[in-house]
Design a protein around this motif. Structure first.
Motif, short mmCIF file in Angstrom:
data_model
loop_
_atom_site.label_atom_id
_atom_site.label_comp_id
_atom_site.label_asym_id
_atom_site.label_seq_id
_atom_site.Cartn_x
_atom_site.Cartn_y
_atom_site.Cartn_z
N MET B 664 -6.27 -10.79 3.73
CA MET B 664 -4.71 -10.24 3.49
C MET B 664 -4.60 -9.58 5.63
SD MET B 664 -4.17 -9.13 -0.01
CE MET B 664 -6.33 -7.64 0.15
N GLY B 665 -3.58 -9.15 4.96
CA GLY B 665 -2.99 -8.92 7.48
C GLY B 665 -2.20 -8.38 6.72
N ALA B 666 -1.69 -6.65 7.71
CA ALA B 666 -0.43 -6.66 7.81
C ALA B 666 -0.09 -6.51 9.23
CB ALA B 666 -0.65 -5.26 6.56
N VAL B 667 1.31 -6.78 9.06
CA VAL B 667 2.19 -6.09 10.86
C VAL B 667 3.12 -5.70 10.81
CG1 VAL B 667 -0.21 -8.60 11.39
CG2 VAL B 667 2.75 -8.95 10.97
N ASP B 680 -4.00 -15.31 3.10
CA ASP B 680 -3.90 -15.63 1.93
C ASP B 680 -2.82 -14.76 1.69
OD1 ASP B 680 -6.26 -17.59 1.04
OD2 ASP B 680 -7.79 -15.90 2.17
N ILE B 681 -2.79 -13.38 1.94
CA ILE B 681 -1.58 -12.58 1.63
C ILE B 681 -0.96 -11.55 2.54
CG2 ILE B 681 -0.07 -10.40 0.38
CD1 ILE B 681 -1.96 -11.01 -2.58
N GLY B 682 0.19 -11.79 2.99
CA GLY B 682 0.56 -11.10 4.44
C GLY B 682 1.52 -10.50 4.42
N LEU B 683 1.51 -9.32 4.67
CA LEU B 683 3.07 -7.72 5.01
C LEU B 683 3.64 -8.42 6.21
CD1 LEU B 683 1.57 -5.38 2.68
CD2 LEU B 683 2.57 -7.13 1.96
N VAL B 684 4.30 -8.71 6.68
CA VAL B 684 4.85 -8.40 8.10
C VAL B 684 6.18 -7.76 7.98
CG1 VAL B 684 6.20 -10.30 9.78
CG2 VAL B 684 4.10 -11.22 7.89
N GLY B 688 14.15 -2.78 9.64
CA GLY B 688 14.65 -2.20 8.65
C GLY B 688 14.01 -2.79 7.06
N SER B 689 13.21 -3.55 7.39
CA SER B 689 12.47 -4.95 5.76
C SER B 689 10.86 -4.86 5.58
CB SER B 689 13.45 -6.17 5.78
OG SER B 689 13.01 -6.93 6.82
N TRP B 690 10.23 -6.00 5.20
CA TRP B 690 9.09 -6.55 4.99
C TRP B 690 9.43 -8.03 4.54
CZ3 TRP B 690 4.52 -4.39 6.84
CH2 TRP B 690 4.37 -2.89 6.77
N GLN B 691 8.71 -9.12 4.90
CA GLN B 691 8.13 -10.02 4.55
C GLN B 691 6.95 -9.97 3.43
OE1 GLN B 691 9.07 -13.09 7.98
NE2 GLN B 691 11.41 -12.79 7.43
N VAL B 692 6.80 -10.43 2.56
CA VAL B 692 5.40 -10.74 1.58
C VAL B 692 5.84 -12.27 1.83
CG1 VAL B 692 4.55 -10.71 -0.11
CG2 VAL B 692 6.41 -8.62 0.26
#
Lengths: 137, 803
Positions: B664-667, B680-684, B688-692
């Motif tokens: 996974m990754g979170a940026v 496999d799963i990313g938080l971008v 004002g928001s997050w994309q999963v």
């Protein structure tokens, strides 16, 4: 045959069911497997790239090398996968006595290099005389 | 001149019977009267028209050219009002008088209107024919309150159709359970839950006494004094055979027009078929009997009297997308000598019940999964002795046997009940027309163009006889356990199998191999949320000693460093360990972790203890890591705290196992420094928001992740990510990475099944994830408390032998 001897290795319960453990006896690394009602022993290293066979998954009476999934028959020592592969490992006769696993190995005076066994001989030895507990010994 | 056959009724039964009659040598001049103004259509698909899944002209069965081709005189919009049996004439409501030599009554049935006040009010509808359907479609509109009286097959299909049109629908049912003629109480409650999940309200045990409103329907009132509001009301409370013509013709009539096994009435020149007849005390309201009766009748009426109609095993299938219900035979279990075999899973909404009598199948109820209905129908019809299959009654045979079913089927057997297409006809078409796809088969034979319930069988037939048939093959796990993984999951769950060896012994070859053993190990762990019988002999060596085996038989050690954030203290400990155990290589990994390579198995427990850090699971098919950027703490550009979110994500999922490794990754901004869009799963994070995002890859395959959902808060992003995580755990095949899984499922379906799934589904996923997480633990704790005394120990022989 006087050039072989039975060696007491370890209590049976030290080897979990359907798993292997490695032991070094007389300079030989041997993999011993617990197959429920009997144990089987082969040379510890895969003829392919020297993978530790004792760490492999046991399927029936075959072990799958953890490195590249070569399959080796614990009964004959021959490679069953890849198909038609002439390579093999040595097998050792085993028996269980009062809960202790015993392995038959060549006598210490004989150097390993001096008693090379061909695959065929080992196969016959392993198949022809199946190991059985003999409490009288 | 040939004798004249007059057919009253242009519905499915009458026309299907005429089609059968035409297969015999020409015997009759045929006239068909229909009181509707449409050519023959597939009445069972009216609910699909109401639900907008099909257009009215798509359900047409026989066009005008068919009538012309066969020289049939078609008189549409004419209702036959009288029969003079002695004079052999029928009278139409247009005043016409037509004489016949043989008369076939196929008048079907009309909606049953239970006694209640106000049924004549405007806004009260029935749901029986194409005109009714059109009227309902005109009336239905988003937000309109619709009340459907009747919780049987037709009522529920009407309710779903109206709900799809945007109406706020309430189903009102007299009995204490829906579809009580087809389902027991448990099945009814599963069905109710499913309807409610779709957004349809269900009121049980409501005896409707009146339609309220001043000249126009405004609600319905119940006997208990309560009422509900309505903009319009649909009465779907059952059907009544149309027997008036039979009475006028002087035939013996009970509930329906009485026919014998040759489909003869009490008058040798008058025949009857379909819903208006009563055979052996039974009136049928479903499609399959019509075809069987029509075939027998055709033989009798053309002078080939011989085949007999022996009644039909009643079977019903609810045609609502996502609500699978099938029922056949007798499901009552109270009779002496009757056993009920059940399987249910409330979380999945699956309920199956078989009633067995004398080793044979007497009845079946399937809710939530009707994929095996065909097999049960065969068992019911053939009355196969199932004693030997008792253990596996509720489970499919091995995948390899899929073809056997269709091979054993007689050529004369009707595969497509809607269009009366036999197995023989399909095989003939395949051979004659070179058919290779289901679409071609549909075009050519019309098979599976009706309700679609025979699609599976059609595919099996194609597979068996079409030389180049290409189907999405369902691969079985391996030769040792010849089932596809989704079936295996179902079997394990329902049979409550918690150990790999049990599965192998009951459903496999008893031995297993390096492919199926780890797969089954994962499966039992996942299915029982960690509460399974762990068998380390079925695990790959990495999962026996919690380290990654290297080419020389040594191991690598990667401690967990959540989010890649470490400290001087931690680094110092790692350095000390590396020195103390003479670790040959210390490497920074691509995953922001530190790898100690070349460690001996026997040293593992002490190294773990000295590190004082949890396992990083870098050796297993499980939660590897969350790679993060520095987010808002230090970065000039970061707009979201990706470090914190990433560490939290890792904390929530660590120690868990997955079908394949999961990275996974979170940026913290779209610059994507930690490469979240190829994880496999990313938080971008963005302003004002997050994309999963899910299904990304940068390994053997490079794939940009698909957007699962965009949410406002980090917590919502974590919720969406964990929802997908559990969904992947439960539905992917072993060794299927998310990028293959998401492509196989389609991101739309993934969204529908996770973040846009009904609340109950989401809660189920969360609850199972919570349970798994609660039971899970840091694998390295086994260093202090090994599962087996020699798990990490090098065995020394009891006797010394000189080398």
């Amino acid at each position: 045959m006087s050039n072989k001897q039975w060696i007491r290795i370890t209590p049976m319960h030290n080897i979990p069911l359907r798993e292997g453990r490695s032991v070094t006896v007389a300079g030989r690394e041997i993999a011993i497997f617990n197959l429920g009602d009997h144990v089987l022993a082969v040379d510890g290293r895969c003829p392919h790239k020297g993978g530790p066979l004792a760490e492999g998954i046991v399927t029936g009476s075959t072990v799958v090398c953890p490195l590249h999934a070569w399959k080796i028959s614990l009964e004959t020592g021959s490679v069953t996968k890849p198909d038609a592969n002439p390579a093999c490992v040595a097998t050792y006769r085993t028996r269980i006595e009062s809960g202790i696993v015993l392995i038959e190995i060549p006598e210490p005076s004989k150097k390993i290099q001096e008693t090379p066994l061909s695959c065929g001989e080992q196969n016959r030895a392993a198949l022809g005389d199946s190991p059985s507990p003999s409490p009288g010994l | 001149m040939m004798p004249r056959l007059v057919v009253v009724g242009n519905g499915m039964a009458g026309v299907a019977c005429v089609e059968q009659i035409l297969k015999h040598a020409p015997k009759f001049e045929i006239t068909i009267f229909g009181d509707e103004t449409h050519v023959n259509y597939n009445r069972i698909l009216l609910s699909s028209v109401l639900a907008g899944e099909k257009a009215a002209d798509e359900i047409q069965l026989n066009g005008l050219e068919w009538y012309e081709k066969h020289g049939i005189e078609l008189r549409l919009g004419v209702r036959i009002t009288d029969v003079a049996a002695e004079r052999k004439t029928v009278t139409g409501d247009d005043g016409s008088i037509t004489s016949f030599n043989k008369l076939l009554i196929a008048t079907g049935s009309t909606p049953l209107i239970p006694p209640m006040d106000g049924v004549k009010k405007e806004g009260v509808f029935v749901f029986r024919n194409l005109d009714d359907t059109r009227a309902l479609l005109d009336r239905a509109a988003p937000g309109k309150k619709a009340v459907v009286i009747g919780g049987g097959l037709l009522g529920l299909e009407a309710a779903r159709g109206l709900q799809v049109q945007g109406c706020d629908v309430t189903v009102v049912h007299l009995m204490d359970t829906l579809m009580e003629r087809q389902l027991d109480l448990t099945g009814g409650s599963y069905l109710k839950a499913k309807m409610e999940c779709l957004g349809v309200k269900v009121l049980l045990e409501r005896n409707t006494t009146a339609i309220l409103g001043n000249g126009k329907a405004e609600g319905v009132a119940f006997k208990d004094g309560s009422s509900v509001e309505a903009d319009f009301v649909v009465i779907a409370a059952g059907i009544r055979p149309n027997v008036e013509l039979g009475r006028k013709a002087g035939l013996q009539v009970n509930r329906g027009i009485v026919v014998n096994d040759y489909m003869e009435t009490s008058n040798p020149d008058v025949f009857a078929v379909g819903e208006c007849v009563e055979h052996n005390g039974t009136c049928y309201g479903l499609v399959a009997p019509l075809f069987e009766q029509g075939k027998v009748l055709a033989a009798t009426i053309t002078g080939n009297r011989g085949p007999v109609y022996g009644g039909t095993v009643s079977a019903a299938k609810l045609k609502i997308m996502g609500v699978d219900v099938f029922s056949a035979g007798n499901f009552a279990e109270k009779a002496p000598g009757t056993d009920a075999v059940r399987y249910e899973d409330p979380a999945l909404g699956i309920y199956k019940k078989l009633t067995m009598r004398d080793g044979k199948l007497a009845g079946v109820i399937l809710v939530g999964d009707t994929s095996e209905s065909h097999r049960y129908m065969d068992w019911l019809r053939s009355q196969t002795d199932l004693t030997a299959m008792r253990r596996r009654l509720l489970f499919p045979g091995p995948a390899d046997d899929a073809g056997l079913d269709v091979a054993a089927m007689a050529n004369s057997k009707v595969v497509c009940g809607c269009n009366g297409v036999t197995k023989g006809a399909i095989i003939h078409a395949v051979h004659q027309k070179g058919i290779n796809t289901l679409a071609q088969l549909k075009d050519c034979t019309r098979a599976s163009t009706g309700c679609g319930s025979c699609t599976e069988v059609c595919q099996q037939l194609l597979k068996a006889v079409a030389p180049e048939f290409q189907e999405e093959a369902k691969r079985s796990l391996c030769k040792c356990v010849p089932f596809p993984e989704d079936k295996l999951r179902e079997i394990l769950r329902s049979q409550r199998l918690r150990s790999v060896q049990e599965v192998l012994e009951i459903y496999g070859n008893g031995v297993g191999c390096e492919v199926c053993k780890p797969a089954l190990s994962y499966m039992v762990d996942m299915l029982w949320c960690g509460d399974h019988d762990e068998d380390r002999s079925a695990r790959f060596i990495n999962d026996r000693v919690h380290a990654n085996i290297q080419k020389d038989g040594t191991f690598s050690v990667v401690p967990r460093i959540r989010g890649g954030v470490t400290s001087a203290k931690e680094l110092r400990r790692i350095a000390d360990v590396a020195e103390k155990y003479k670790v040959p290589m210390v490497k920074i990994t691509g995953s922001q972790r530190i790898d100690l390579l070349g460690v001996k198995k026997a040293d593992l427990p002490q190294i773990w203890a000295d590190l004082g850090m949890p396992s990083g699971q870098a050796y297993t098919k499980g939660v590897r890591m969350v790679k993060t950027c520095v987010g808002t703490d230090f970065c000039r550009f970061g707009v979201q705290d990706s470090t914190k979110a990433g560490i939290e994500l890792e904390r929530r999922l660590e120690h868990l196992y997955t079908p394949h490794k999961l990275k996974m990754g979170a940026v913290g901004c779209p610059r994507n420094c930690a490469e979240a869009t190829v994880k496999d799963i990313g938080l971008v994070g963005q302003e004002g928001s997050w994309q999963v995002v899910v299904g990304g890859a940068a390994g053997k395959k490079v794939r940009k992740a698909d957007l699962l959902i965009t949410v406002e808060s980090a917590e919502e992003a974590l919720q969406a990510a964990t929802l997908f995580f559990q969904y992947y755990r439960e539905n992917a095949n072993y060794l299927e990475r998310t990028y293959d899984f998401v492509e196989r499922k389609g991101i739309e379906n993934v969204r529908r099944d996770t973040v846009y799934a009904p609340l109950a589904i989401q809660q189920g996923l969360r609850e199972r994830l919570r349970k798994s997480k609660r039971i899970s633990r840091d694998a390295w704790l086994e260093g202090d408390a090994p599962r087996h005394p020699t798990q990490f120990v090098q065995i020394e022989p009891l006797e010394e032998v000189q080398a």
